[in-house]
Design a protein around this motif. Structure first.
Motif, short mmCIF file in Angstrom:
data_model
loop_
_atom_site.label_atom_id
_atom_site.label_comp_id
_atom_site.label_asym_id
_atom_site.label_seq_id
_atom_site.Cartn_x
_atom_site.Cartn_y
_atom_site.Cartn_z
N TRP A 83 -6.76 38.06 51.83
CA TRP A 83 -7.83 37.08 51.67
C TRP A 83 -8.20 37.03 50.19
O TRP A 83 -8.39 38.06 49.55
CB TRP A 83 -9.04 37.45 52.50
CG TRP A 83 -8.89 37.19 53.96
CD1 TRP A 83 -8.49 38.08 54.91
CD2 TRP A 83 -9.14 35.95 54.65
NE1 TRP A 83 -8.47 37.48 56.15
CE2 TRP A 83 -8.87 36.17 56.01
CE3 TRP A 83 -9.56 34.69 54.25
CZ2 TRP A 83 -9.00 35.17 56.98
CZ3 TRP A 83 -9.70 33.69 55.20
CH2 TRP A 83 -9.42 33.94 56.55
N PHE A 84 -8.31 35.83 49.69
CA PHE A 84 -8.68 35.60 48.30
C PHE A 84 -9.82 34.58 48.28
O PHE A 84 -10.07 33.89 49.27
CB PHE A 84 -7.49 35.04 47.51
CG PHE A 84 -6.35 36.02 47.37
CD1 PHE A 84 -5.47 36.23 48.42
CD2 PHE A 84 -6.17 36.75 46.20
CE1 PHE A 84 -4.43 37.14 48.31
CE2 PHE A 84 -5.13 37.65 46.07
CZ PHE A 84 -4.26 37.85 47.13
N ARG A 85 -10.51 34.50 47.16
CA ARG A 85 -11.56 33.49 47.03
C ARG A 85 -11.59 32.95 45.61
O ARG A 85 -11.17 33.62 44.66
CB ARG A 85 -12.92 34.07 47.41
CG ARG A 85 -13.45 35.14 46.47
CD ARG A 85 -14.73 35.73 47.03
NE ARG A 85 -15.30 36.75 46.15
CZ ARG A 85 -16.34 37.51 46.48
NH1 ARG A 85 -16.93 37.37 47.66
NH2 ARG A 85 -16.80 38.41 45.62
N GLN A 86 -12.08 31.73 45.51
CA GLN A 86 -12.18 31.10 44.21
C GLN A 86 -13.50 30.35 44.11
O GLN A 86 -13.75 29.42 44.88
CB GLN A 86 -11.01 30.14 43.97
CG GLN A 86 -10.95 29.60 42.57
CD GLN A 86 -9.62 28.94 42.25
OE1 GLN A 86 -8.86 28.57 43.14
NE2 GLN A 86 -9.31 28.81 40.97
N TYR A 112 -12.50 30.24 50.34
CA TYR A 112 -11.76 31.42 50.78
C TYR A 112 -10.40 31.00 51.31
O TYR A 112 -10.29 30.06 52.11
CB TYR A 112 -12.54 32.15 51.87
CG TYR A 112 -13.68 32.97 51.30
CD1 TYR A 112 -14.82 32.36 50.80
CD2 TYR A 112 -13.61 34.36 51.24
CE1 TYR A 112 -15.85 33.09 50.25
CE2 TYR A 112 -14.65 35.11 50.70
CZ TYR A 112 -15.76 34.46 50.20
OH TYR A 112 -16.79 35.20 49.66
N TYR A 113 -9.39 31.71 50.85
CA TYR A 113 -8.01 31.43 51.22
C TYR A 113 -7.39 32.65 51.90
O TYR A 113 -7.61 33.79 51.46
CB TYR A 113 -7.17 31.11 49.99
CG TYR A 113 -7.61 29.92 49.19
CD1 TYR A 113 -8.55 30.05 48.17
CD2 TYR A 113 -7.08 28.66 49.45
CE1 TYR A 113 -8.96 28.96 47.42
CE2 TYR A 113 -7.48 27.56 48.70
CZ TYR A 113 -8.41 27.72 47.70
OH TYR A 113 -8.80 26.63 46.97
N CYS A 114 -6.60 32.41 52.92
CA CYS A 114 -5.75 33.48 53.42
C CYS A 114 -4.32 33.24 52.91
O CYS A 114 -3.95 32.10 52.59
CB CYS A 114 -5.78 33.59 54.94
SG CYS A 114 -5.05 32.20 55.82
N ALA A 115 -3.58 34.31 52.82
CA ALA A 115 -2.24 34.23 52.29
C ALA A 115 -1.36 35.29 52.96
O ALA A 115 -1.87 36.31 53.45
CB ALA A 115 -2.25 34.45 50.78
N ILE A 152 -0.62 44.80 47.61
CA ILE A 152 -1.37 43.85 48.43
C ILE A 152 -2.43 43.10 47.62
O ILE A 152 -2.89 42.05 48.04
CB ILE A 152 -1.98 44.55 49.65
CG1 ILE A 152 -2.17 43.53 50.80
CG2 ILE A 152 -3.29 45.25 49.32
CD1 ILE A 152 -2.12 44.10 52.16
N THR A 153 -2.81 43.65 46.47
CA THR A 153 -3.80 42.96 45.64
C THR A 153 -3.16 41.94 44.71
O THR A 153 -3.86 41.16 44.07
CB THR A 153 -4.56 43.97 44.76
OG1 THR A 153 -3.63 44.60 43.86
CG2 THR A 153 -5.22 45.05 45.60
N MET A 154 -1.85 41.92 44.64
CA MET A 154 -1.14 41.12 43.65
C MET A 154 -0.97 39.68 44.13
O MET A 154 -0.12 39.40 44.98
CB MET A 154 0.23 41.75 43.35
CG MET A 154 0.14 43.15 42.80
SD MET A 154 1.80 43.86 42.56
CE MET A 154 1.37 45.50 41.98
N ILE A 155 -1.72 38.78 43.55
CA ILE A 155 -1.71 37.40 44.00
C ILE A 155 -0.32 36.77 43.91
O ILE A 155 0.06 35.95 44.75
CB ILE A 155 -2.77 36.59 43.22
CG1 ILE A 155 -3.01 35.22 43.85
CG2 ILE A 155 -2.37 36.47 41.76
CD1 ILE A 155 -4.20 34.49 43.27
N GLY A 156 0.44 37.17 42.91
CA GLY A 156 1.76 36.59 42.72
C GLY A 156 2.77 36.98 43.78
O GLY A 156 3.85 36.38 43.87
#
Length: 126
Positions: A36-39, A94-97, A107-111
């Motif tokens: 899960w990420f957020r912007q 909020y985005y899931c990926a 797991i923290t690496m967005i790339g």
């Protein structure tokens, strides 16, 4: 290919709780670690938390540790983000990926993430 659709975002008051869902379709959901990420406006997309393919291991950003919980139901092909004690600074899209299962150190690496949902807006008013 994996398709991801987030839901559950809405306007809430500070201190409230909210649960986001991320429904997956396509390839075998259990093959993927989920993040899960957020912007927030004007800010870069940031890691919120992640869960291993099995659900055994989780990782959280310091800013949400103790307040947010990630879980998954592989049978339902769905990941969840339970958010408690929400603060105005949690306001963001909020985005899931999904990423191919691997070491938790990544797991923290967005790339590393191959598939992304369209995002869901969470707004926390003070």
């Amino acid at each position: 290919q994996v398709q991801l659709v987030e839901s559950g975002g809405r306007l809430v008051q500070a201190g409230d709780s909210l649960r986001l869902s991320c429904a997956a379709s396509g390839r075998t959901f259990s093959s993927y670690d989920m993040g899960w990420f957020r912007q927030a406006p004007g800010k870069e997309r940031e890691f919120v938390g992640g869960i291993s393919w099995s659900g055994v291991s989780t990782s959280y950003a310091d800013s949400v540790k103790g307040r947010f919980t990630i879980s998954r139901d592989n049978a339902k092909q769905t990941a969840y983000l339970q958010m408690n004690s929400l603060k105005p600074e949690d306001t963001a899209v909020y985005y899931c990926a999904a990423k191919t299962a691997g070491p938790m150190s990544r797991i923290t690496m967005i790339g590393r993430y191959d598939y992304w949902g369209q995002g869901t807006q969470v707004t926390v008013s003070s």
